[in-house]
Structures are given as C-alpha cells and as structure tokens.
Scaffold this active site. Structure first.
Site, PDB file in Angstrom:
ATOM      1  N   GLY A 157       0.825  -1.215   0.000  1.00 49.29           N
ATOM      2  CA  GLY A 157       0.000   0.000   0.000  1.00 49.29           C
ATOM      3  C   GLY A 157       0.854   1.259   0.000  1.00 49.29           C
ATOM      4  O   GLY A 157       1.928   1.298   0.620  1.00 49.29           O
ATOM      5  N   SER A 158       0.374   2.288  -0.721  1.00 47.71           N
ATOM      6  CA  SER A 158       1.097   3.573  -0.738  1.00 47.71           C
ATOM      7  C   SER A 158       0.199   4.698  -0.225  1.00 47.71           C
ATOM      8  O   SER A 158       0.342   5.850  -0.597  1.00 47.71           O
ATOM      9  CB  SER A 158       1.570   3.886  -2.158  1.00 47.71           C
ATOM     10  OG  SER A 158       0.453   3.924  -3.042  1.00 47.71           O
ATOM     11  N   PHE A 182      -1.701   6.362   3.456  1.00 51.79           N
ATOM     12  CA  PHE A 182      -1.093   6.973   4.645  1.00 51.79           C
ATOM     13  C   PHE A 182      -0.234   5.974   5.411  1.00 51.79           C
ATOM     14  O   PHE A 182       0.873   6.293   5.842  1.00 51.79           O
ATOM     15  CB  PHE A 182      -2.180   7.560   5.546  1.00 51.79           C
ATOM     16  CG  PHE A 182      -2.709   8.865   5.028  1.00 51.79           C
ATOM     17  CD1 PHE A 182      -2.006  10.035   5.225  1.00 51.79           C
ATOM     18  CD2 PHE A 182      -3.893   8.922   4.315  1.00 51.79           C
ATOM     19  CE1 PHE A 182      -2.464  11.239   4.737  1.00 51.79           C
ATOM     20  CE2 PHE A 182      -4.375  10.121   3.811  1.00 51.79           C
ATOM     21  CZ  PHE A 182      -3.659  11.292   4.027  1.00 51.79           C
ATOM     22  N   GLU A 215     -18.966  17.420   2.859  1.00 54.58           N
ATOM     23  CA  GLU A 215     -18.030  18.260   2.092  1.00 54.58           C
ATOM     24  C   GLU A 215     -18.408  18.295   0.614  1.00 54.58           C
ATOM     25  O   GLU A 215     -18.381  19.345  -0.034  1.00 54.58           O
ATOM     26  CB  GLU A 215     -16.596  17.737   2.287  1.00 54.58           C
ATOM     27  CG  GLU A 215     -16.143  17.947   3.726  1.00 54.58           C
ATOM     28  CD  GLU A 215     -14.753  17.404   4.056  1.00 54.58           C
ATOM     29  OE1 GLU A 215     -14.069  18.014   4.883  1.00 54.58           O
ATOM     30  OE2 GLU A 215     -14.372  16.368   3.513  1.00 54.58           O
ATOM     31  N   ASP A 242      -6.908   1.589   7.839  1.00 56.32           N
ATOM     32  CA  ASP A 242      -8.336   1.352   7.609  1.00 56.32           C
ATOM     33  C   ASP A 242      -8.719  -0.123   7.559  1.00 56.32           C
ATOM     34  O   ASP A 242      -9.886  -0.465   7.747  1.00 56.32           O
ATOM     35  CB  ASP A 242      -8.755   1.979   6.271  1.00 56.32           C
ATOM     36  CG  ASP A 242      -9.014   3.467   6.380  1.00 56.32           C
ATOM     37  OD1 ASP A 242      -8.742   4.040   7.452  1.00 56.32           O
ATOM     38  OD2 ASP A 242      -9.487   4.061   5.390  1.00 56.32           O
TER      39      ASP A 242
HETATM   40  C1  LIG Z   1     -13.172  11.034   0.765  1.00 53.39           C
HETATM   41  C2  LIG Z   1     -12.407  10.746   2.035  1.00 53.39           C
HETATM   42  C3  LIG Z   1     -12.159  11.769   2.936  1.00 53.39           C
HETATM   43  C4  LIG Z   1     -11.431  11.518   4.089  1.00 53.39           C
HETATM   44  N1  LIG Z   1     -11.182  12.545   4.956  1.00 53.39           N
HETATM   45  C5  LIG Z   1     -10.400  12.329   6.030  1.00 53.39           C
HETATM   46  C6  LIG Z   1     -10.048  13.401   6.903  1.00 53.39           C
HETATM   47  O1  LIG Z   1     -10.481  14.547   6.701  1.00 53.39           O
HETATM   48  N2  LIG Z   1      -9.226  13.135   7.947  1.00 53.39           N
HETATM   49  C7  LIG Z   1      -8.743  11.883   8.172  1.00 53.39           C
HETATM   50  O2  LIG Z   1      -7.966  11.696   9.113  1.00 53.39           O
HETATM   51  N3  LIG Z   1      -9.066  10.851   7.406  1.00 53.39           N
HETATM   52  C8  LIG Z   1      -9.885  11.041   6.328  1.00 53.39           C
HETATM   53  N4  LIG Z   1     -10.216   9.983   5.515  1.00 53.39           N
HETATM   54  C9  LIG Z   1      -9.761   8.646   5.878  1.00 53.39           C
HETATM   55  C10 LIG Z   1      -8.306   8.429   5.509  1.00 53.39           C
HETATM   56  O3  LIG Z   1      -8.064   8.828   4.181  1.00 53.39           O
HETATM   57  C11 LIG Z   1      -7.979   6.956   5.711  1.00 53.39           C
HETATM   58  O4  LIG Z   1      -8.185   6.652   7.071  1.00 53.39           O
HETATM   59  C12 LIG Z   1      -6.535   6.655   5.327  1.00 53.39           C
HETATM   60  O5  LIG Z   1      -6.335   6.864   3.951  1.00 53.39           O
HETATM   61  C13 LIG Z   1      -6.182   5.214   5.696  1.00 53.39           C
HETATM   62  O6  LIG Z   1      -4.871   4.953   5.324  1.00 53.39           O
HETATM   63  P1  LIG Z   1      -4.458   3.475   4.870  1.00 53.39           P
HETATM   64  O7  LIG Z   1      -2.997   3.527   4.604  1.00 53.39           O
HETATM   65  O8  LIG Z   1      -4.979   2.510   5.839  1.00 53.39           O
HETATM   66  O9  LIG Z   1      -5.263   3.226   3.523  1.00 53.39           O
HETATM   67  P2  LIG Z   1      -5.235   4.019   2.150  1.00 53.39           P
HETATM   68  O10 LIG Z   1      -4.749   5.403   2.345  1.00 53.39           O
HETATM   69  O11 LIG Z   1      -6.569   3.815   1.559  1.00 53.39           O
HETATM   70  O12 LIG Z   1      -4.155   3.246   1.291  1.00 53.39           O
HETATM   71  C14 LIG Z   1      -4.335   1.927   0.867  1.00 53.39           C
HETATM   72  C15 LIG Z   1      -3.273   1.623  -0.176  1.00 53.39           C
HETATM   73  O13 LIG Z   1      -3.246   0.233  -0.430  1.00 53.39           O
HETATM   74  C16 LIG Z   1      -3.243   0.000  -1.830  1.00 53.39           C
HETATM   75  N5  LIG Z   1      -3.836  -1.322  -2.042  1.00 53.39           N
HETATM   76  C17 LIG Z   1      -5.067  -1.753  -1.693  1.00 53.39           C
HETATM   77  N6  LIG Z   1      -5.226  -3.047  -2.009  1.00 53.39           N
HETATM   78  C18 LIG Z   1      -4.060  -3.441  -2.573  1.00 53.39           C
HETATM   79  C19 LIG Z   1      -3.601  -4.658  -3.124  1.00 53.39           C
HETATM   80  N7  LIG Z   1      -4.354  -5.764  -3.156  1.00 53.39           N
HETATM   81  N8  LIG Z   1      -2.358  -4.698  -3.648  1.00 53.39           N
HETATM   82  C20 LIG Z   1      -1.559  -3.605  -3.636  1.00 53.39           C
HETATM   83  N9  LIG Z   1      -1.945  -2.431  -3.115  1.00 53.39           N
HETATM   84  C21 LIG Z   1      -3.177  -2.350  -2.596  1.00 53.39           C
HETATM   85  C22 LIG Z   1      -4.038   1.165  -2.396  1.00 53.39           C
HETATM   86  O14 LIG Z   1      -3.741   1.373  -3.767  1.00 53.39           O
HETATM   87  C23 LIG Z   1      -3.514   2.301  -1.509  1.00 53.39           C
HETATM   88  O15 LIG Z   1      -2.287   2.790  -2.004  1.00 53.39           O
HETATM   89  C24 LIG Z   1     -10.950  10.219   4.354  1.00 53.39           C
HETATM   90  C25 LIG Z   1     -11.212   9.188   3.439  1.00 53.39           C
HETATM   91  C26 LIG Z   1     -11.922   9.442   2.294  1.00 53.39           C
HETATM   92  C27 LIG Z   1     -12.180   8.338   1.310  1.00 53.39           C
END
Ligand SMILES: Cc1cc2nc3c(=O)[nH]c(=O)nc-3n(C[C@H](O)[C@H](O)[C@H](O)COP(=O)(O)OP(=O)(O)OC[C@H]3O[C@@H](n4cnc5c(N)ncnc54)[C@H](O)[C@@H]3O)c2cc1C
Length: 463
Positions: free
Chosen positions: A24-25, A27, A187, A325
């Site tokens: 994942g790339s 957060f 929003e 997430d």
């Molecule tokens: C519209 C929106 C608004 C938001 N607003 C806020 C806010 O104001 N404040 C806040 O704190 N949070 C906010 N969030 C939530 C926040 O963005 C998430 O909590 C955060 O992105 C989680 O980080 P993560 O690294 O777990 O997942 P993500 O950032 O979703 O990253 C997941 C990564 O995994 C990769 N991936 C997935 N499956 C695979 C696979 N099988 N193989 C290879 N790569 C894969 C994806 O391409 C992605 O790069 C918001 C979310 C959304 C959708």
C-alpha cells in the site's frame, strides 16, 4: 517491552539485509516507508497505484478545485532520496504467511517478493452494503478514478441540462443526490452547492445553475454524527442555509442512472429523479485482510476489518503488522492518523528488534481531533475536548491540510487554487473527458484491475 519471538522475527531468512515489505502507498504505506529512513533494512513498497493519495481532499478533486497531481503525487518521486526503498506497482493477490512471501500481479507479470517483516496497509474500498450493482450509477469517492468520474458527472450534468428541452428531464439533470452525511458527504454536498450557486453563475444561457437541487441523504438521524450534537447541529444549519435538502432517517433501497429509491423517515417509499448520485455511505476493508485472517484463524468484522493484536501484529506472526483502515483495534477510528501512527509503530518495533533494543509493545493511538468543511470559510472541528465551528474551524482545517499535503510545490499550487476558488469563486479544474465519463463503467464491466489486470478477489473494485 522485551518480547518472545523477537529474534526470529528480526532474522533475515537469507542471511542478508533485513527485508521489509510494505503493501500500500496510502497513509500507512508511505509513512511506514519513511519511518525506515535511517534503518539498515531493504524496504520494498508494493502498491496497486503509483501515487500516494491524500484522500481527505478527494472531494476537492471531484468538484474542480484541485487537480489530481496536487492530491496524488508520485510515490516514487516522494521516496526518490530514500535509497533503501524500492517502489513497485502490483496488485497483491496473495500473502503466504508460512513461506513469508507476497505475490503481486500486473498485466501478465507475476512477482513473488520474500520478506522478513511485513507491513500490510491496504486500506478500504467503497461498500454498497451488498448492492455492488449500484456502483455503476452511483460512484463512490475512494480513488482518483472515482473523483474524476464524479467531477465529469457533476459538470457534465449542467451541460446536459443546458441542451435538454424537456423541463422534467432537465430537472433530473439538475438534481444531485449525495448518499451519506459523514464528512465526505457533507463536504461534497457543500461544494456542489457552492459550484452551482457561485462558480457556474453566468456560464449558461438556457438554465440557471443556482436552481440545482442538492439532496444529502442518510439513514442515521444526524449529520456528522461522530462530531457530537452541537457541531452536528451547526453543520446541518449551514447546509440548509446553502439550500441543501438534508433528509435524515432515509434508507436508500435502489439506485440507477435516473434516480434513487428510498424509504423516508416515516417508512414511506419514494423516488427522487436524479441523473447524478454519489455514494459516500460506507467503506469495507481491503479483501487482503480476510485472506490474512483465514490463515491465522481469525474472523474479520462486519466491515471486513482484521482484528490485530495490541502491538498491531497477527497472532503467531510477530513479523507481520497490519495497520490503518483495514484493521480493527479497540474502536480506534479509520482516519489517516491511525494509519500513520500505526505504520510508524510497526517500523519502530522492527528497527528496535534489529538493534536488540526493547520494542514499543502495545500501540496507543493519539487522537489529534477531526474536522470537516461545510462550505467556504465554514467548517467544524473537534480537537480534544474543544469544539470549533465557522471561520476559526475553517482556518484550522486549512492549516492542518497544508501541513500534511506532500511536497512544497503541491502546497503552493494548492494555496493558489484555494485562493482562486474561495476568494475568486472560480474553479480551474473543470475538464470533462470522455474517458472519465465512461472509464469506470468499462472497468467494472470488464472487471479490470491496475493497468488492465483482473482484480485480486471477487467483488473487488479497481482503484
Ligand atoms: C473522501 C475521504 C475523505 C477523508 N477525509 C479524512 C479526513 O479529513 N481526515 C482523516 O484523518 N481521514 C480522512 N479519511 C480517511 C483516511 O483517508 C484513511 O483513514 C486513510 O487513507 C487510511 O490509510 P491506509 O494507509 O490505511 O489506507 P489508504 O490510504 O486507503 O491506502 C491503501 C493503499 O493500499 C493500496 N492497495 C489496496 N489493495 C491493494 C492490493 N491488493 N495490492 C496492492 N496495493 C493495494 C491502495 O492502492 C492504496 O495505495 C478520508 C477518506 C476518504 C475516502
């Protein structure tokens, strides 16, 4: 904390440098990789997308304020000076906990990457609560593709209304339904209203864009329910002042290209004719969580989230961390800070093990608050036990987002675009391309993943 299994978890199986693989790339993935900046390890970051997506500003991409480059910079570029990181594109299809390998696929190329430590940060995707067929007519807002499609639908709808002679059909083009009154829905609805009432003024000759009907629906009984009664009430009032029809207790029962079926708060069925519906109502964890759960005998929760141990590892696998997430732990919220802090915790644990030092042990989330914009110059923010609403909250929102945006150039161009939009009432990113309008439909019909590969699991939507 001195831990059992730490030595074996830290030992590279091939006798070389310790190999960390990050999936994942987002957060979690990006901030996890950065946390190894000074560590004597080889990091391989595998992601389905070549960019790091700043999801909190997706709604601004979807409503023409910012461009995709500003909120989704290249991961490779961000990490180019960190020589111990290799960035690769790939849809991870399998993690073999026994063999300690990650299998990923792009087009006809399958790659098997061995690891000594693994950080899984695959995030979440839009959930239609068992109605995946609604995705085609009501895009979600989780990826750059989603946002570009939403943008083309919003601005395209005004174009269609302009040439539509039939008043009833024109009204449908000018009706926008946002399902889900959490931060994303609020929003988005706020910005559609601002665009219709201000940005598009004087742009058309047959229609008045300000007459657009914008509805914000939610099955719950409050807007921004997690912000508490006071901020929820203030946000609802501001939305209504913007002319947005907020309908709570409304359960959506069907969505298609011409409207939304729902059961109103009184239980009576109704249909809203609308050519633009946007789904901001739910998310479910990445499918890879279920695969990991099955291998260690765990059950994912209703949203598909993987229950991790206190230190974010999997039972019996101290070398495997899952963050962000896609996991559930002590009710911590699915926000960017949870993902970033979790990934840093995992990196700290791995480097402490390698140095033979005590590891941090239990992960403790530090809540830095939450905020949402409602309209220009108006936001709500909850930080610790303090609550802010209106212009002050909007300034706080502005500062926090500028700090966390990646890259100096992006911050400057974002500031310029915000000035153009919030002070000048204009939006520079209003391209509606044919590819954006039909892209998702083609992808869904053919069920394709990155660069046209089949998705990793049934029901998976491409990003
Ligand atoms: C519209 C929106 C608004 C938001 N607003 C806020 C806010 O104001 N404040 C806040 O704190 N949070 C906010 N969030 C939530 C926040 O963005 C998430 O909590 C955060 O992105 C989680 O980080 P993560 O690294 O777990 O997942 P993500 O950032 O979703 O990253 C997941 C990564 O995994 C990769 N991936 C997935 N499956 C695979 C696979 N099988 N193989 C290879 N790569 C894969 C994806 O391409 C992605 O790069 C918001 C979310 C959304 C959708």
């Amino acid at each position: 904390v001195r831990e059992r299994g730490a030595v074996s978890a830290a030992q590279p199986q091939d006798g070389g440098r310790h190999r960390v693989v990050i999936i994942g790339s987002g957060f979690g993935g990006l901030f996890g990789a950065k946390a190894f900046q000074r560590a004597d390890v080889d990091v391989t970051l595998i992601s389905r997308t070549t960019h790091h997506l700043f999801q909190p500003l997706l709604y601004q991409l979807a409503t023409g304020i910012l461009s995709e480059g500003e909120i989704a910079p290249s991961t490779r570029e961000i990490l180019k000076r960190q020589k111990n990181v290799r960035v690769t594109i790939g849809d991870v299809t399998e993690v073999d906990l026994g063999a300690r390998t990650v299998t990923s696929q792009v087009l006809e190329t399958t790659t098997v990457t061995p690891y000594d430590s693994l950080i899984v940060a695959a995030g979440a995707q839009t959930s239609y609560f068992g109605h995946d067929d609604w995705a085609e007519s009501a895009p979600g807002l989780k990826s750059v593709d989603d946002a570009l499609e939403v943008r083309s639908r919003i601005f395209g709808a005004f174009e269609m209304a302009e040439i539509e002679p039939d008043p009833e059909a024109r009204a449908q083009w000018l009706t926008f339904v946002v399902v889900g009154a959490g931060p994303t829905g609020v929003e988005l609805a706020g910005q559609i209203a601002e665009a219709a009432r201000h940005t598009l003024r004087d742009n058309f000759r047959s229609i008045d864009p300000a007459e657009a009907r914008i509805l914000l629906l939610d099955a719950a009984d409050a807007v921004l329910g997690t912000f508490g009664d006071r901020l929820s009430g203030k946000a609802t009032k501001t939305l209504r002042e913007l002319g947005i029809e907020v309908e709570l207790g409304a359960k959506v029962t069907g969505v298609d290209f011409t409207g939304v079926d729902l059961l109103g708060a009184d239980g009576s069925p109704r249909r809203i004719g609308a050519r633009t519906t946007i789904w901001a109502a739910g998310v479910r964890a990445a499918d890879i969580g279920r695969q990991l759960a099955d291998q260690v005998g765990l059950q994912v929760d209703r949203a598909g989230r993987l229950p991790v141990q206190d230190d974010l590892t999997l039972p019996g696998h101290p070398e495997v961390f899952a963050v962000g997430d896609m996991v559930t732990l002590k009710g911590y919220p699915g926000v960017s800070q949870f993902a970033m802090q979790g990934a840093r915790h995992a990196a700290k644990t791995i480097t402490a093990r390698l140095a033979g030092k005590p590891v941090p042990g239990e992960f403790r989330y530090r809540d830095k608050g939450s905020m949402a914009t409602v309209s220009r110059f108006n936001a709500v923010a909850s930080i610790g036990n303090r609550q802010f609403a209106g212009f002050i909250a909007w300034l706080l929102w502005l500062g926090v987002h500028l700090v966390y945006l990646i890259g100096f150039k992006n911050r400057v161009s974002t500031l310029v675009n915000w000035a153009v939009t919030f002070i000048g009432n204009s939006r520079s990113e209003r391209v509606v391309s044919h590819q954006q309008s039909v892209g998702r439909i083609v992808l869904n019909r053919r069920r394709l993943g990155p660069l046209g590969t089949p998705p990793s699991a049934p029901g998976d939507r491409t990003s």
